[in-house]
Design a protein around this motif. Structure first.
Motif: not given
Length: 335
Positions: A3, A213, A215-220, A228
């Motif tokens: 990541m 998204r 294809q990423q996490s919300l944290e990233w 966002y």
């Protein structure tokens, strides 16, 4: 899954760009407020996948006049009849340049640039140039794309789009914001610091938000991007939508301000102004007064912006703008 961003060697910046000074960002994203944007084209065509693009400049000027905060251009390189939607047809960055010449202050954004299909070095040159030429009205939404049929024509593996997104984003940020950067990418070249990309963003950084998204996490997303824009949540999930994002961005904001939260999708603006929220494919249906109530709830939940695409509404676009301007926008105007 890795990541991380590509390896970028860069001395610490002397100051962090404050996006609150960026005109386009500041028109759309304001603390404790909510603004409304429109997704292009500014035309209704519920029975056709392609708009005519007639009267689009007049509609853009009218949208600006009534207090719409932003116009968002989609990135659809090729038309796929299976999806039945060609967006605004024109390339988003070229079209934004045209709209900038026809308007004065409205924010012009992408929703979003399909980053895995774009060469990030040239994209940085284009975006920085456009942010200068629009006097800081550009906000760049980036996505990973959701149409598998487009990827083979570019010779790109659809399943790799999440990794390509991170790789391209790291290179884009390195060459866009740093002088004579050092970076090494598995896909997009390397630099030993002998070359520089000009121009640099006029306000230190052109705001870059995630559309979907990617294809990423919300944290990233919370850690690496400037905001966002997600899919339309159900009304009873608005508080959860806002709470989850605030928890992720409590310590990842720009200066003392949290990173902004937005949502968007199709709008069927019903002729009955009191018709309550009803889910439709890709968005929702509602009457104008019910829409106003929904936006009030979204604002109270911590949402900063809502981007609407009324293309599915079987009514003239000028009529839709008149109703939005008289019923909805008085409480959410960016003017």
């Amino acid at each position: 899954m890795d990541m991380s961003l590509p390896l970028v060697e860069q001395a610490p910046a002397t100051s962090i760009p404050r996006l609150e000074s960026h005109p386009g960002y500041n028109r759309v994203f304001r603390e404790h407020e909510l603004t409304v944007g429109l997704i292009l084209p500014l035309e209704t065509h519920p029975q056709s996948p392609q708009p005519t693009m007639r009267d689009h400049i007049a509609m853009a000027r009218k949208a600006e006049e009534i207090g719409v905060a932003a116009l968002w251009a989609r990135d659809i390189p090729f038309f796929d009849p299976a999806y039945g939607d060609a967006g605004q047809i024109f390339d988003p960055l070229i079209y934004i340049a045209h709209l900038a010449a026809a308007t004065r202050s409205i924010t012009l954004g992408t929703a979003g640039i399909v980053l895995p299909m774009r060469e990030p070095l040239l994209l940085a040159k284009q975006i920085n140039s456009l942010d200068h030429l629009t006097d800081g009205r550009l906000v760049v939404g980036m996505s990973s794309g959701d149409r598998p049929s487009e990827y083979p024509i570019f010779g790109i593996d659809f399943e790799s789009r999440g990794e390509r997104f991170r790789d391209a984003f790291g290179v884009y940020r390195a060459v866009s914001e740093h002088s004579f950067p050092h970076f090494a990418s598995a896909r997009f070249g390397r630099s030993e610091g002998a070359l520089d990309l000009l121009p640099k963003p006029p306000y230190g950084r052109t705001p870059a938000i995630a559309v979907g998204r990617s294809q990423q996490s919300l944290e990233w997303i919370a850690e690496n991007m400037d905001g966002y824009l997600g899919f339309v949540p159900d009304p009873d999930k608005l508080n959860e939508f806002g709470k989850d994002w605030r928890a992720l961005t409590a310590h990842a904001g720009n200066g003392s301000h949290p990173k902004p939260l937005a949502f968007g999708g199709f709008l069927y603006l019903h002729h009955n102004p009191h018709l309550p929220f009803k889910r439709i494919r890709g968005g929702f249906a509602a009457g104008s007064r019910a829409l106003r109530d929904l936006l009030e709830r979204a604002r109270d939940a911590g949402v900063h912006h809502v981007a609407l695409n009324p293309k599915v509404t079987p009514r003239p676009y000028a009529e839709i703008l008149d109703e939005l301007g008289s019923v909805v926008l008085p409480g959410f105007s960016a003017a």
